[in-house]
Scaffold this active site. Sequence first.
Site, PDB file in Angstrom:
ATOM      1  NE  ARG A  78      21.123  -7.008   9.776  1.00 37.70           N
ATOM      2  CZ  ARG A  78      21.693  -8.205   9.834  1.00 37.70           C
ATOM      3  NH1 ARG A  78      22.459  -8.625   8.843  1.00 37.70           N
ATOM      4  NH2 ARG A  78      21.519  -8.974  10.882  1.00 37.70           N
ATOM      5  CE  LYS A  92       4.426   8.574   4.625  1.00 41.47           C
ATOM      6  NZ  LYS A  92       3.111   9.147   4.954  1.00 41.47           N
ATOM      7  CD  GLU A 119      -3.981   9.340  -2.777  1.00 44.29           C
ATOM      8  OE1 GLU A 119      -3.644  10.436  -2.283  1.00 44.29           O
ATOM      9  OE2 GLU A 119      -4.161   8.320  -2.086  1.00 44.29           O
ATOM     10  CE  LYS A 169       4.645  10.838  -1.989  1.00 41.53           C
ATOM     11  NZ  LYS A 169       3.897   9.640  -1.772  1.00 41.53           N
ATOM     12  CD  GLU A 211       3.622  11.663   7.478  1.00 41.41           C
ATOM     13  OE1 GLU A 211       3.704  11.012   6.420  1.00 41.41           O
ATOM     14  OE2 GLU A 211       2.694  11.536   8.264  1.00 41.41           O
ATOM     15  NE  ARG A 218       6.131  11.243   2.643  1.00 40.41           N
ATOM     16  CZ  ARG A 218       6.915  10.344   2.088  1.00 40.41           C
ATOM     17  NH1 ARG A 218       8.204  10.382   2.284  1.00 40.41           N
ATOM     18  NH2 ARG A 218       6.395   9.400   1.320  1.00 40.41           N
ATOM     19  CG  ASN A 270      -0.893  11.296   5.460  1.00 37.99           C
ATOM     20  OD1 ASN A 270      -0.721  10.496   4.538  1.00 37.99           O
ATOM     21  ND2 ASN A 270      -0.003  11.485   6.407  1.00 37.99           N
ATOM     22  CG  HIS A 311      -4.673   9.686   3.140  1.00 37.20           C
ATOM     23  ND1 HIS A 311      -4.900  10.734   2.282  1.00 37.20           N
ATOM     24  CD2 HIS A 311      -3.977   8.767   2.424  1.00 37.20           C
ATOM     25  CE1 HIS A 311      -4.357  10.473   1.104  1.00 37.20           C
ATOM     26  NE2 HIS A 311      -3.791   9.283   1.155  1.00 37.20           N
ATOM     27  CG  HIS A 336      -6.078   5.269   6.324  1.00 38.16           C
ATOM     28  ND1 HIS A 336      -4.883   5.680   6.856  1.00 38.16           N
ATOM     29  CD2 HIS A 336      -5.855   5.139   5.001  1.00 38.16           C
ATOM     30  CE1 HIS A 336      -3.979   5.794   5.896  1.00 38.16           C
ATOM     31  NE2 HIS A 336      -4.547   5.476   4.756  1.00 38.16           N
ATOM     32  CG  HIS A 390      -5.814   4.355  -0.718  1.00 41.48           C
ATOM     33  ND1 HIS A 390      -5.764   4.397   0.650  1.00 41.48           N
ATOM     34  CD2 HIS A 390      -5.029   5.371  -1.162  1.00 41.48           C
ATOM     35  CE1 HIS A 390      -4.970   5.399   1.024  1.00 41.48           C
ATOM     36  NE2 HIS A 390      -4.510   5.998  -0.054  1.00 41.48           N
TER      37      HIS A 390
HETATM   38  P1  NAD Z   1      -3.709  -1.720  -6.393  1.00 41.72           P
HETATM   39  O1  NAD Z   1      -2.268  -1.868  -6.321  1.00 41.72           O
HETATM   40  O2  NAD Z   1      -4.559  -2.694  -5.659  1.00 41.72           O
HETATM   41  O3  NAD Z   1      -4.152  -1.673  -7.915  1.00 41.72           O
HETATM   42  C1  NAD Z   1      -5.509  -1.577  -8.239  1.00 41.72           C
HETATM   43  C2  NAD Z   1      -5.973  -2.738  -9.128  1.00 41.72           C
HETATM   44  O4  NAD Z   1      -5.511  -2.498 -10.462  1.00 41.72           O
HETATM   45  C3  NAD Z   1      -5.387  -4.070  -8.719  1.00 41.72           C
HETATM   46  O5  NAD Z   1      -6.345  -5.069  -8.994  1.00 41.72           O
HETATM   47  C4  NAD Z   1      -4.197  -4.204  -9.652  1.00 41.72           C
HETATM   48  O6  NAD Z   1      -3.782  -5.523  -9.850  1.00 41.72           O
HETATM   49  C5  NAD Z   1      -4.771  -3.620 -10.924  1.00 41.72           C
HETATM   50  N1  NAD Z   1      -3.809  -3.091 -11.859  1.00 41.72           N
HETATM   51  C6  NAD Z   1      -2.628  -2.498 -11.606  1.00 41.72           C
HETATM   52  N2  NAD Z   1      -2.118  -2.010 -12.736  1.00 41.72           N
HETATM   53  C7  NAD Z   1      -2.974  -2.329 -13.736  1.00 41.72           C
HETATM   54  C8  NAD Z   1      -2.995  -2.082 -15.123  1.00 41.72           C
HETATM   55  N3  NAD Z   1      -2.048  -1.340 -15.701  1.00 41.72           N
HETATM   56  N4  NAD Z   1      -4.016  -2.567 -15.845  1.00 41.72           N
HETATM   57  C9  NAD Z   1      -5.018  -3.260 -15.245  1.00 41.72           C
HETATM   58  N5  NAD Z   1      -5.071  -3.502 -13.929  1.00 41.72           N
HETATM   59  C10 NAD Z   1      -4.044  -3.037 -13.185  1.00 41.72           C
HETATM   60  O7  NAD Z   1      -4.166  -0.263  -5.861  1.00 41.72           O
HETATM   61  P2  NAD Z   1      -3.577   1.192  -6.072  1.00 41.72           P
HETATM   62  O8  NAD Z   1      -4.744   2.070  -6.109  1.00 41.72           O
HETATM   63  O9  NAD Z   1      -2.580   1.241  -7.153  1.00 41.72           O
HETATM   64  O10 NAD Z   1      -2.779   1.430  -4.714  1.00 41.72           O
HETATM   65  C11 NAD Z   1      -3.445   1.437  -3.474  1.00 41.72           C
HETATM   66  C12 NAD Z   1      -2.439   1.098  -2.408  1.00 41.72           C
HETATM   67  O11 NAD Z   1      -1.421   2.086  -2.399  1.00 41.72           O
HETATM   68  C13 NAD Z   1      -3.021   1.058  -1.023  1.00 41.72           C
HETATM   69  O12 NAD Z   1      -2.570  -0.085  -0.378  1.00 41.72           O
HETATM   70  C14 NAD Z   1      -2.467   2.308  -0.354  1.00 41.72           C
HETATM   71  O13 NAD Z   1      -2.308   2.156   1.021  1.00 41.72           O
HETATM   72  C15 NAD Z   1      -1.158   2.457  -1.062  1.00 41.72           C
HETATM   73  N6  NAD Z   1      -0.630   3.815  -1.073  1.00 41.72           N
HETATM   74  C16 NAD Z   1       0.651   3.992  -0.689  1.00 41.72           C
HETATM   75  C17 NAD Z   1       1.206   5.251  -0.731  1.00 41.72           C
HETATM   76  C18 NAD Z   1       2.645   5.435  -0.386  1.00 41.72           C
HETATM   77  O14 NAD Z   1       3.095   6.575  -0.266  1.00 41.72           O
HETATM   78  N7  NAD Z   1       3.404   4.363  -0.259  1.00 41.72           N
HETATM   79  C19 NAD Z   1       0.443   6.337  -1.164  1.00 41.72           C
HETATM   80  C20 NAD Z   1      -0.867   6.117  -1.555  1.00 41.72           C
HETATM   81  C21 NAD Z   1      -1.395   4.850  -1.510  1.00 41.72           C
HETATM   82  N1  GLY Z   2       1.029   9.189   0.457  1.00 45.13           N
HETATM   83  C1  GLY Z   2       1.510   9.896   1.586  1.00 45.13           C
HETATM   84  C2  GLY Z   2       2.996  10.049   1.628  1.00 45.13           C
HETATM   85  O1  GLY Z   2       3.686   9.576   0.768  1.00 45.13           O
HETATM   86  O2  GLY Z   2       3.501  10.639   2.523  1.00 45.13           O
END
Ligand code: NAD
Ligand code: GLY
Length: 362
Positions: free
Chosen positions: A122, A144, A186, A228, A238, A242, A246, A249, A253, A266
Site C-alpha cells: 500500500r 505520474k 518534451e 513542470k 490534472e 496539468r 500533454n 500526446h 500516443h 515516445h
Molecule cells: P526509456 O526509459 O525506454 O529509455 C530509452 C532507452 O535509453 C532505453 O533503452 C533505456 O534503457 C536507455 N537508457 C536509459 N538511460 C540511459 C543512459 N544513461 N545511457 C544509455 N542508455 C540509456 O524511455 P524514455 O524516453 O526515458 O521514457 C519514455 C517513457 O516515459 C514512456 O513510457 C512514456 O510513457 C513515459 N513518460 C512518462 C511521463 C510521466 O509523467 N510519468 C512523462 C513522459 C513520458
Molecule cells: N507528462 C505529463 C504529466 O506529467 O502530466
Amino acid sequence: MKGHRRTLSVDLGERTYPIYIGPGLIDEPDLYRAHIASPGVMIVSNDRVAPLYLARVRAALSDYRVGEVILPDGETYKNLTTWNLIFDALLQQRYGRDCTLVALGGGVIGDMAGFAAACYQRGVALLQVPTTLLAQVDSSVGGKTGVNHAAGKNMIGAFYQPRAVLADIDTLNTLPRRELAAGLAEVVKYGLIRDPDFFIWLEEHAGALLARDDVALSEAIERSCRNKAQVVAADERESGQRALLNLGHSFGHAIEAAVGYGNWLHGEAVSAGMVMAADLSRRLGWIDQTTVLRIRRLLHNLELPVDPPASIAIERWLELMAVDKKVLDGSLRLVLLRAIGDALVSDAFSTEQLTATIEGAC
Ligand code: NAD
Ligand code: GLY
C-alpha cells in the site's frame, strides 16, 4: 565548463520534494542519505542501464541493505507482467513496508518502479534517479506512474510522488543521440505551452543541446523542471492546467500504438504530434502558418520527426485517439495553441478539421 548543481522544489505541502540537477550526483552518498530513511533499498533498473550505472549507485548506498531487480529493457515491457517482477523480487528478498525503491533508468523504469512503490504493501518510499533526458525533464517529476495496456498507453497507474529526484547530467553522455533528441521534444513542449522566452532560447541553443554542452543541458533541464514543478504544484491530479503537459500526446500516443510501442520513441511521437496540434490550431484560426513553420523548424533542427508515419489509416487514427484519457463524455479534447507559450485544452474543432489535420500530415 561543467554545470554546477542546481536544486529546485516541487511544492506539494508535506509531500514537497527536491529535484537535484548536476554532474556526478549518482555517486554522492549524502544525497541518498538525505532522502532515504529506511534500512532497505531496492534498486529497479533494466538490462541496459544497470551495466552502466548500477555498481556506482550501489557503492553510494553502502549504508543500506541493497537489493536489485533488473527488468528487460524497452517500452514493450512496460506492462503488468514485467511490473509484477518487481513484487516477486521484493517478496522473495523479504522487503517490508519500510523499504525505498530507487528507480534507476529512463521513463519506462521510472513509471514502472513508481507505480510499484505506490502499490507495494500500500505504498513505500520512492527515489527517482532518471538517466534519460526525457526522464530528467518530465517523467521523473510530478508523480505520474504506470504501465501500458494493449488497449492504450499508460492506462493503468497512479499518482505517486517521489521523495527526491536526482538528475545526474553525466549519465546523458551514454545516451544514444536519438534518445537525446526524443527528450528534447518534451523540452520544446514547455516552451510551447507556457514559456515563450524558453522557446526562443531553445531556437538559439539547439546546436549546443545536441552537442551535449553541459551548461546548455543543465539550463534546459532546470527550466523544464521549473515549468513542470509549477504546473504540478498548481494541479497535481490534472483537473486543470496539468493537461497542457500533454501537448502533442493524443496524436503521439496514437502513433506509438499504431506502429507498435517502441518503434517510434515516445518523444519522437510527441514531436510529430505537437506539429499536428499546431496545424489544427492553425485550421481554427488561432495561430498562423508562420508559427507552425517555426515550430516545425525548431523540432527539425533538434533532429526530431515532424510528420507522422504515412501508414496509419484515418479510421485507425480516430479509433486510437478515442481511447485517449482526455476524452470527456464521449468528446475528444486536445491541447491546442493560441500562440507560442499559450496553450489550452479544447474540443472546439470539428471531425472534418481533425481529419484534415491527419490527412494533411500523412
Ligand atoms: P526509456 O526509459 O525506454 O529509455 C530509452 C532507452 O535509453 C532505453 O533503452 C533505456 O534503457 C536507455 N537508457 C536509459 N538511460 C540511459 C543512459 N544513461 N545511457 C544509455 N542508455 C540509456 O524511455 P524514455 O524516453 O526515458 O521514457 C519514455 C517513457 O516515459 C514512456 O513510457 C512514456 O510513457 C513515459 N513518460 C512518462 C511521463 C510521466 O509523467 N510519468 C512523462 C513522459 C513520458
Ligand atoms: N507528462 C505529463 C504529466 O506529467 O502530466
